[in-house]
Design a protein around this motif. Structure first.
Motif, short mmCIF file in Angstrom:
data_model
loop_
_atom_site.label_atom_id
_atom_site.label_comp_id
_atom_site.label_asym_id
_atom_site.label_seq_id
_atom_site.Cartn_x
_atom_site.Cartn_y
_atom_site.Cartn_z
N LEU A 6 0.83 -1.20 0.00
CA LEU A 6 0.00 0.00 0.00
C LEU A 6 0.86 1.25 0.00
O LEU A 6 0.58 2.22 -0.72
N ARG A 7 1.94 1.26 0.78
CA ARG A 7 2.84 2.41 0.80
C ARG A 7 3.50 2.62 -0.56
O ARG A 7 3.72 3.76 -0.99
N LEU A 8 3.79 1.54 -1.24
CA LEU A 8 4.49 1.63 -2.52
C LEU A 8 3.58 2.03 -3.67
O LEU A 8 3.99 2.77 -4.56
N VAL A 9 2.34 1.53 -3.68
CA VAL A 9 1.50 1.69 -4.87
C VAL A 9 0.24 2.52 -4.64
O VAL A 9 -0.44 2.88 -5.60
N GLY A 10 -0.10 2.81 -3.40
CA GLY A 10 -1.29 3.63 -3.14
C GLY A 10 -2.56 3.00 -3.65
O GLY A 10 -2.89 1.86 -3.31
N ASP A 11 -3.27 3.73 -4.49
CA ASP A 11 -4.57 3.27 -5.00
C ASP A 11 -4.47 1.98 -5.80
O ASP A 11 -5.47 1.28 -5.98
N ARG A 12 -3.29 1.67 -6.29
CA ARG A 12 -3.14 0.44 -7.09
C ARG A 12 -3.06 -0.81 -6.22
O ARG A 12 -2.78 -1.89 -6.72
N ILE A 13 -3.34 -0.67 -4.95
CA ILE A 13 -3.35 -1.82 -4.05
C ILE A 13 -4.37 -2.86 -4.51
O ILE A 13 -4.27 -4.04 -4.15
N SER A 14 -5.33 -2.44 -5.32
CA SER A 14 -6.33 -3.39 -5.84
C SER A 14 -5.69 -4.45 -6.73
O SER A 14 -6.32 -5.47 -7.04
N MET A 15 -4.44 -4.22 -7.16
CA MET A 15 -3.74 -5.24 -7.93
C MET A 15 -3.40 -6.45 -7.07
O MET A 15 -3.12 -7.53 -7.58
N GLN A 16 -3.42 -6.28 -5.76
CA GLN A 16 -3.17 -7.39 -4.84
C GLN A 16 -4.48 -8.10 -4.54
O GLN A 16 -5.53 -7.47 -4.42
N ILE A 17 -4.44 -9.41 -4.43
CA ILE A 17 -5.65 -10.15 -4.10
C ILE A 17 -6.13 -9.79 -2.70
O ILE A 17 -5.36 -9.29 -1.88
N SER A 18 -7.38 -10.05 -2.43
CA SER A 18 -7.94 -9.77 -1.11
C SER A 18 -7.52 -10.87 -0.13
O SER A 18 -7.11 -11.97 -0.52
N ALA A 19 -7.66 -10.56 1.14
CA ALA A 19 -7.26 -11.52 2.18
C ALA A 19 -8.05 -12.82 2.08
O ALA A 19 -7.49 -13.92 2.24
N VAL B 67 -1.70 -31.65 -5.37
CA VAL B 67 -1.18 -30.40 -5.92
C VAL B 67 0.30 -30.27 -5.56
O VAL B 67 0.65 -29.94 -4.43
N ARG B 68 1.15 -30.56 -6.55
CA ARG B 68 2.60 -30.45 -6.33
C ARG B 68 3.28 -29.56 -7.35
O ARG B 68 4.41 -29.11 -7.12
N ARG B 69 2.63 -29.30 -8.47
CA ARG B 69 3.22 -28.45 -9.50
C ARG B 69 2.21 -27.35 -9.85
O ARG B 69 1.11 -27.64 -10.32
N ALA B 70 2.59 -26.13 -9.60
CA ALA B 70 1.67 -25.00 -9.80
C ALA B 70 2.34 -23.90 -10.60
O ALA B 70 3.57 -23.77 -10.61
N VAL B 71 1.51 -23.08 -11.24
CA VAL B 71 1.99 -21.94 -12.03
C VAL B 71 1.12 -20.74 -11.68
O VAL B 71 -0.11 -20.86 -11.60
N GLU B 72 1.78 -19.59 -11.50
CA GLU B 72 1.07 -18.34 -11.24
C GLU B 72 1.43 -17.35 -12.35
O GLU B 72 2.60 -17.15 -12.66
N VAL B 73 0.40 -16.73 -12.93
CA VAL B 73 0.61 -15.69 -13.94
C VAL B 73 0.21 -14.36 -13.32
O VAL B 73 -0.98 -14.09 -13.12
N GLY B 74 1.19 -13.54 -12.98
CA GLY B 74 0.96 -12.27 -12.31
C GLY B 74 1.29 -12.38 -10.83
O GLY B 74 0.45 -12.80 -10.03
N THR B 75 2.50 -12.01 -10.47
CA THR B 75 2.98 -12.20 -9.10
C THR B 75 2.90 -10.94 -8.26
O THR B 75 2.65 -10.99 -7.06
N PHE B 76 3.13 -9.78 -8.87
CA PHE B 76 3.10 -8.48 -8.19
C PHE B 76 4.06 -8.52 -7.00
O PHE B 76 5.22 -8.87 -7.16
N THR B 77 3.62 -8.19 -5.80
CA THR B 77 4.53 -8.17 -4.65
C THR B 77 4.52 -9.46 -3.84
O THR B 77 5.10 -9.52 -2.76
N GLY B 78 3.84 -10.48 -4.33
CA GLY B 78 4.02 -11.81 -3.78
C GLY B 78 2.96 -12.37 -2.85
O GLY B 78 3.11 -13.49 -2.35
#
Length: 217
Positions: free
Chosen positions: A34-47, A62-73
């Motif tokens: 939030l400090r880094l991106v401000g309003d763009r915090i919506s790019m992060q998934i919700s809790a 589930v042992r092999r997974a792929v994520e497309v779009g990592t942002f801040t992790g």
């Protein structure tokens, strides 16, 4: 607190209050983001989405997974936490800046050994992967126009019974507004594509900003 804009706020807040909350590390990551991106915090998934991702990744097999779009992790931590000790997550992103934050928090969360970061256009990264059915679970949360490509490249590599989760499929409820612009038309087309795909079974969950679960038949 981010709640579903198309749901009664009191109902949305009630569902959040009755979902396992994030721990201190995930809260710290959210605050730094939030400090880094401000309003763009919506790019992060919700809790609550994070809690669900951990549960989905924790299902047997589930042992092999792929994520497309990592942002801040945030999402990658949630997925990796659900996977067994020998689980591996390939995280695809184009930003060295944002994923440098992710790397720090992966270390703090103790999941760095489960995650491999691949920087570059995700479509190219996916096409370079073996074209066989080896993926158990995938999560898509990136540029909306690219969703059909990411979906197809992942689906052909997904094992039968494997699952793809896709974020932002309701666009704050605007997906039903014919006049809505921006990413809405692309998401509407993607939703139609998935719903009409005989290779899969899908459900669009109306919480946060919409999360579609897609199981390969």
């Amino acid at each position: 607190m981010k709640v579903a804009e198309f749901t009664d706020p009191a109902v949305a807040e009630y569902t959040i209050a009755h979902t396992t909350p994030p721990d201190d590390l995930l809260r710290a990551l959210t605050e730094e983001t939030l400090r880094l991106v401000g309003d763009r915090i919506s790019m992060q998934i919700s809790a609550e989405q994070g809690t669900l991702l951990t549960m989905l990744a924790g299902f047997s097999g589930v042992r092999r997974a792929v994520e497309v779009g990592t942002f801040t992790g945030y999402s990658s931590i949630c997925i990796a936490r659900g996977m067994p000790a020998d689980g591996r997550l390939i995280a695809c992103d184009v930003s060295e800046e944002w994923t440098s934050v992710a790397r720090r928090y992966w270390d703090k969360a103790g999941v760095s050994d489960k995650i491999e970061l691949r920087l570059g256009p995700a479509a190219d990264t996916l096409r370079d992967m073996p074209r066989e059915e080896w993926i158990d679970f995938a999560f898509i949360d990136a540029d909306k126009a690219g969703y059909p490509v990411y979906y197809e490249e992942l689906l052909v590599r997904l094992r039968p019974g494997g699952l793809i989760a896709v974020d932002n499929t309701l666009q704050h409820g605007r997906v039903v507004d014919p006049s809505a612009g921006g990413a809405v038309p692309a998401i509407r087309d993607f939703n139609d594509l998935v719903a009409g795909d005989s290779r899969v079974t899908c459900v669009l969950l109306p919480f946060a900003d919409g999360l579609t679960l897609i199981r390969k038949n």
